[in-house]
Motif scaffolding. Structure first.
Motif, short mmCIF file in Angstrom:
data_model
loop_
_atom_site.label_atom_id
_atom_site.label_comp_id
_atom_site.label_asym_id
_atom_site.label_seq_id
_atom_site.Cartn_x
_atom_site.Cartn_y
_atom_site.Cartn_z
N ILE A 152 0.87 -1.17 0.00
CA ILE A 152 0.00 0.00 0.00
C ILE A 152 0.91 1.22 0.00
O ILE A 152 1.65 1.45 0.96
CB ILE A 152 -0.92 0.01 1.23
N LEU A 153 0.88 2.00 -1.10
CA LEU A 153 1.71 3.19 -1.24
C LEU A 153 0.81 4.42 -1.31
O LEU A 153 -0.16 4.44 -2.07
CB LEU A 153 2.59 3.13 -2.49
N LEU A 154 1.16 5.44 -0.56
CA LEU A 154 0.40 6.68 -0.56
C LEU A 154 1.08 7.69 -1.47
O LEU A 154 2.24 8.05 -1.25
CB LEU A 154 0.29 7.22 0.86
N TYR A 155 0.38 8.09 -2.52
CA TYR A 155 0.88 9.07 -3.48
C TYR A 155 0.51 10.48 -3.06
O TYR A 155 1.28 11.41 -3.22
CB TYR A 155 0.35 8.76 -4.88
N SER A 159 -1.08 -2.79 -4.44
CA SER A 159 -0.54 -3.82 -5.33
C SER A 159 -0.50 -5.14 -4.57
O SER A 159 -0.10 -5.17 -3.41
CB SER A 159 0.89 -3.47 -5.77
N ALA A 160 -0.89 -6.20 -5.24
CA ALA A 160 -0.85 -7.53 -4.63
C ALA A 160 0.03 -8.44 -5.46
O ALA A 160 0.08 -8.31 -6.69
CB ALA A 160 -2.25 -8.10 -4.52
N GLN A 188 8.06 -10.45 -4.98
CA GLN A 188 8.36 -9.10 -5.45
C GLN A 188 7.12 -8.50 -6.09
O GLN A 188 6.16 -9.19 -6.39
CB GLN A 188 9.51 -9.12 -6.44
N PHE A 189 7.16 -7.18 -6.31
CA PHE A 189 6.06 -6.46 -6.94
C PHE A 189 6.48 -6.01 -8.32
O PHE A 189 7.62 -5.60 -8.53
CB PHE A 189 5.66 -5.24 -6.10
N ASP A 190 5.55 -6.04 -9.25
CA ASP A 190 5.77 -5.50 -10.58
C ASP A 190 5.38 -4.03 -10.53
O ASP A 190 4.21 -3.69 -10.32
CB ASP A 190 4.91 -6.25 -11.59
#
Length: 108
Positions: A38-41, A49-50, A55-57
């Motif tokens: 969970i990223l806060l922009y 992203s799951a 790793q995350f794409d």
């Protein structure tokens, strides 16, 4: 061998919550079948992203911004994790992992 790995469905569960890690601009949740970032922009733009991998794409056709420093609060109980900014709230049910999004007035 878990049922999730044998499924051909595009809808796959992350399973149950295991642990939480604070990272720059957000959090990573570790679950029985994968992880969720969970990223806060901004105060009202949050990227979830799951991944069933380790790793995350980071590629996205729709997200071109970079996360910014956003003040947010995290509260954790036995059943829920709540992430709050001045504009919105994410409520994460732990078992199984499920997400709910609300505005500042609590409307979903």
């Amino acid at each position: 061998s878990s049922a999730i790995r044998q499924s051909n469905s595009t809808n796959q569960s992350l399973g149950n919550f295991i642990s939480l890690e604070k990272v720059p601009h957000g959090l990573i949740l570790y679950t029985t079948f994968g992880r969720c970032r969970i990223l806060l922009y901004t105060e009202n733009i949050i990227r979830v992203s799951a991944s069933l991998q380790n790793q995350f794409d980071d590629f996205s056709y729709s997200v071109v911004a970079q996360p910014k420093h956003v003040t947010f609060n995290t509260q954790e109980t036995d059943e829920l994790i709540t992430i709050s900014t001045s504009s919105c709230k994410i409520i994460i049910k732990k078992n199984p992992v499920r997400f709910s999004f609300q505005d500042a007035n609590g409307k979903t």
